[in-house]
Design an enzyme around this catalytic site. Structure first.
Site, PDB file in Angstrom:
ATOM      1  CG  ASN A  62      37.003  43.465  42.536  1.00  0.00           C
ATOM      2  OD1 ASN A  62      35.984  42.944  42.140  1.00  0.00           O
ATOM      3  ND2 ASN A  62      37.784  44.177  41.751  1.00  0.00           N
ATOM      4  CD  GLU A  64      38.467  48.571  42.096  1.00  0.00           C
ATOM      5  OE1 GLU A  64      38.110  49.611  41.499  1.00  0.00           O
ATOM      6  OE2 GLU A  64      39.170  47.688  41.565  1.00  0.00           O
ATOM      7  CB  CYS A  73      41.267  40.888  46.870  1.00  0.00           C
ATOM      8  SG  CYS A  73      42.743  41.716  46.289  1.00  0.00           S
ATOM      9  CD  GLU A  75      41.059  36.554  45.227  1.00  0.00           C
ATOM     10  OE1 GLU A  75      40.626  37.709  45.400  1.00  0.00           O
ATOM     11  OE2 GLU A  75      41.873  36.267  44.345  1.00  0.00           O
ATOM     12  CB  CYS A 115      44.114  36.906  48.223  1.00  0.00           C
ATOM     13  SG  CYS A 115      43.103  38.406  48.113  1.00  0.00           S
TER      14      CYS A 115
END
Ligand code: THU
Length: 168
Positions: A62, A64, A73, A75, A115
């Site tokens: 992830n 941010e 995210c 994934e 996701c």
């Protein structure tokens, strides 16, 4: 009126020792991927490892941002990178794990709704289903074969793929 029930099938393992060597390795790769997570705001670090049909393993974590919704995210970082690097290679499996700064994650981490939608699009583009393998920092593992088990009644509209422009 009719009630439609959807059955989902999720495998539960007591630990990663019950997985195949390949799956165990993919989870290990997801744990390696956690290390490059950039999560100074949530302090919740997620790692994903995508296994491709050509044997390559792609890491994602992830990422941010101070403008919170701009982050992404693990994934989706992994799946989008896989598609950008190997556009024509199918995804066989994705392993997901997480580590928090202030508590221990003992239960498996399941992908968020957005996701799941991206896993669905990836799966619908290819012939094979995607195996999703989930674990916390350690402990039980859950795995499922195909996005239908995580996202019944998925939004899918092939008409949106504007292959030919007919309404000019
Ligand atoms: N996160 C993921 O990376 N994957 C998920 O499926 C759920 C949530 C990230 C987003 C955010 O950086 C942090 O975890 C806390 O929500």
């Amino acid at each position: 009126m009719k009630i439609n029930k959807f059955e989902v099938v999720v495998e539960q393992y007591n630990s990663s020792d019950e997985l195949t060597a390949k799956e165990k390795n993919l989870l290990h790769e997801a744990k390696v991927a956690v290390k490059n997570s950039y999560a100074p705001y949530s302090e919740f670090h997620v790692g994903a490892a995508v296994l491709l049909e050509n044997g390559e393993i792609i890491h994602g974590n992830n990422q941010e941002n101070t403008a919170y919704p701009s982050g992404l995210c693990a994934e989706r970082v992994a799946l989008f990178y896989a598609k950008s690097k190997y556009p024509d290679v199918a995804v066989k499996a994705i392993a997901i794990t997480a580590k928090a700064d202030h508590f221990v994650i003992k239960e498996p981490i399941a992908p968020c709704g957005a996701c799941r939608q991206v896993i669905a699009e990836t799966e619908h583009r290819q012939a094979n289903k995607i195996r999703v393998i989930m674990q916390g920092q350690n402990g039980p593992v859950v795995a499922t074969e195909g996005i239908d088990n995580l996202l019944p009644m998925v939004f899918q509209e092939d008409g949106l793929k504007k292959k030919k422009i007919s309404n000019r």
